[in-house]
Write a protein that holds these residues in place. Sequence first.
Motif, mmCIF file in Angstrom:
data_model
loop_
_atom_site.group_PDB
_atom_site.id
_atom_site.type_symbol
_atom_site.label_atom_id
_atom_site.label_comp_id
_atom_site.label_asym_id
_atom_site.label_seq_id
_atom_site.Cartn_x
_atom_site.Cartn_y
_atom_site.Cartn_z
ATOM 1 N N TRP A 65 4.506 14.157 5.649
ATOM 2 C CA TRP A 65 3.925 13.564 6.857
ATOM 3 C C TRP A 65 2.474 13.165 6.584
ATOM 4 N N SER A 66 1.734 14.020 5.864
ATOM 5 C CA SER A 66 0.329 13.731 5.601
ATOM 6 C C SER A 66 0.166 12.519 4.699
ATOM 7 N N LEU A 67 1.130 12.289 3.795
ATOM 8 C CA LEU A 67 1.062 11.093 2.957
ATOM 9 C C LEU A 67 1.110 9.845 3.837
ATOM 10 N N LEU A 68 2.007 9.831 4.800
ATOM 11 C CA LEU A 68 2.112 8.677 5.691
ATOM 12 C C LEU A 68 0.898 8.563 6.601
ATOM 13 N N PRO A 86 -7.357 9.077 -1.492
ATOM 14 C CA PRO A 86 -7.734 10.479 -1.739
ATOM 15 C C PRO A 86 -6.809 11.483 -1.044
ATOM 16 N N GLY A 87 -6.414 11.160 0.188
ATOM 17 C CA GLY A 87 -5.538 12.078 0.907
ATOM 18 C C GLY A 87 -4.186 12.228 0.242
ATOM 19 N N VAL A 88 -3.691 11.155 -0.366
ATOM 20 C CA VAL A 88 -2.413 11.214 -1.068
ATOM 21 C C VAL A 88 -2.564 12.030 -2.350
ATOM 22 N N ARG A 89 -3.677 11.864 -3.052
ATOM 23 C CA ARG A 89 -3.914 12.681 -4.252
ATOM 24 C C ARG A 89 -3.930 14.171 -3.898
ATOM 25 N N LEU A 90 -4.593 14.504 -2.806
ATOM 26 C CA LEU A 90 -4.654 15.904 -2.384
ATOM 27 C C LEU A 90 -3.270 16.420 -2.021
ATOM 28 N N MET A 91 -2.492 15.597 -1.331
ATOM 29 C CA MET A 91 -1.149 15.995 -0.936
ATOM 30 C C MET A 91 -0.289 16.280 -2.158
ATOM 31 N N VAL A 92 -0.335 15.378 -3.148
ATOM 32 C CA VAL A 92 0.489 15.544 -4.345
ATOM 33 C C VAL A 92 0.023 16.755 -5.145
ATOM 34 N N ASP A 93 -1.285 16.915 -5.294
ATOM 35 C CA ASP A 93 -1.806 18.087 -6.004
ATOM 36 C C ASP A 93 -1.365 19.378 -5.308
ATOM 37 N N GLY A 94 -1.379 19.356 -3.978
ATOM 38 C CA GLY A 94 -0.967 20.546 -3.239
ATOM 39 C C GLY A 94 0.481 20.898 -3.483
ATOM 40 N N CYS A 144 0.835 -1.205 0.000
ATOM 41 C CA CYS A 144 0.000 0.000 0.000
ATOM 42 C C CYS A 144 0.866 1.250 0.000
ATOM 43 N N TRP A 145 1.918 1.252 0.803
ATOM 44 C CA TRP A 145 2.834 2.393 0.822
ATOM 45 C C TRP A 145 3.519 2.567 -0.530
ATOM 46 N N ILE A 146 3.961 1.478 -1.147
ATOM 47 C CA ILE A 146 4.636 1.555 -2.442
ATOM 48 C C ILE A 146 3.712 2.175 -3.487
ATOM 49 N N VAL A 147 2.455 1.729 -3.518
ATOM 50 C CA VAL A 147 1.490 2.259 -4.495
ATOM 51 C C VAL A 147 1.280 3.754 -4.289
ATOM 52 N N ASN A 148 1.065 4.159 -3.061
ATOM 53 C CA ASN A 148 0.746 5.564 -2.793
ATOM 54 C C ASN A 148 1.966 6.460 -2.903
ATOM 55 N N ARG A 149 3.114 5.962 -2.475
ATOM 56 C CA ARG A 149 4.336 6.752 -2.635
ATOM 57 C C ARG A 149 4.685 6.914 -4.110
ATOM 58 N N PHE A 150 4.363 5.912 -4.927
ATOM 59 C CA PHE A 150 4.627 6.027 -6.358
ATOM 60 C C PHE A 150 3.849 7.181 -6.972
ATOM 61 N N HIS A 151 2.642 7.428 -6.469
ATOM 62 C CA HIS A 151 1.868 8.562 -6.994
ATOM 63 C C HIS A 151 2.616 9.871 -6.766
ATOM 64 N N TYR A 152 3.316 9.964 -5.644
ATOM 65 C CA TYR A 152 4.176 11.129 -5.394
ATOM 66 C C TYR A 152 5.394 11.110 -6.298
ATOM 67 N N GLN A 153 6.052 9.960 -6.393
ATOM 68 C CA GLN A 153 7.286 9.863 -7.182
ATOM 69 C C GLN A 153 7.068 10.288 -8.635
ATOM 70 N N ARG A 154 5.962 9.858 -9.225
ATOM 71 C CA ARG A 154 5.747 10.121 -10.640
ATOM 72 C C ARG A 154 5.465 11.604 -10.910
ATOM 73 N N HIS A 155 5.152 12.368 -9.854
ATOM 74 C CA HIS A 155 4.907 13.803 -10.020
ATOM 75 C C HIS A 155 6.129 14.656 -9.700
#
Length: 240
Positions: free
Chosen positions: A225-228, A125-133, A51-62
């Motif tokens: 921090w919010s991503l985690l 959703p929270g990770v999407r918001l974090m990355v968009d921010g 789960c962490w790998i999937v969500n962190r990847f959303h950050y990495q790709r941006h």
Amino acid sequence: MTTTLTPVDAPWSRAEFEARLRAVAEERYHDRHAFHLRMHSGALNPAELRCWIVNRFHYQRHIPVKDALITAKLDTPRLRRMWLRRIQDHDGQHDGEGGIERWLRLGEAAGLDRETLLRGDTVLPGVRLMVDGYVNFCRLRPPLEGVAASLTELSAPDLMRTRINAFERHYPWIEPDGLGYFRTRVSQGHRDGAEALGLVLGWARTREEQERAVAALRFKCDLLWSLLDAVAHAGCPEGA
């Protein structure tokens, strides 16, 4: 006897400014988050780690997206070349290269299908918001603040070393080749952090600019921090 008073809005010395930046990175970096502490102690189960790998990847790709936004605001060829290298580090100069590709290989080594990572259907959703921010911050704020936000790299090399040791010791079911991203970022993080720090120290000449730089770094730490937080509270099911 006369006392010379320093105006409250006088710029900090270069040494004090750097110390304040480093203090933010040291005190607020996400290596202190409970989820990372659990990861590094071997307490995560496979579902949580995936789960962490999937969500962190959303950050990495941006990351290359936000770096492209910063690059577009730099006003000399030398600076643009410097920052362009960061995009190349993540996107690679050819297919099958770069940090994003290495993160996909981490996912595969952990038993995830790369198409799952690329689709991003299960990103929280929270990770999407974090990355968009973060992307919007780099789009809307001046280069000083965008570069200052990247200074989390000052703490990244130590985190990468800790993570490599933890994965090798506690998660042997992950193929060793999947740790390539972490290994690469040890040296890249040292280089990138030093370059960005030099720019911020040189650009921020007024107290207001210095405070904005510190605030930008604090903002970035809060985002990580919010991503985690999002991942820790998601209760990611097996197969997420």
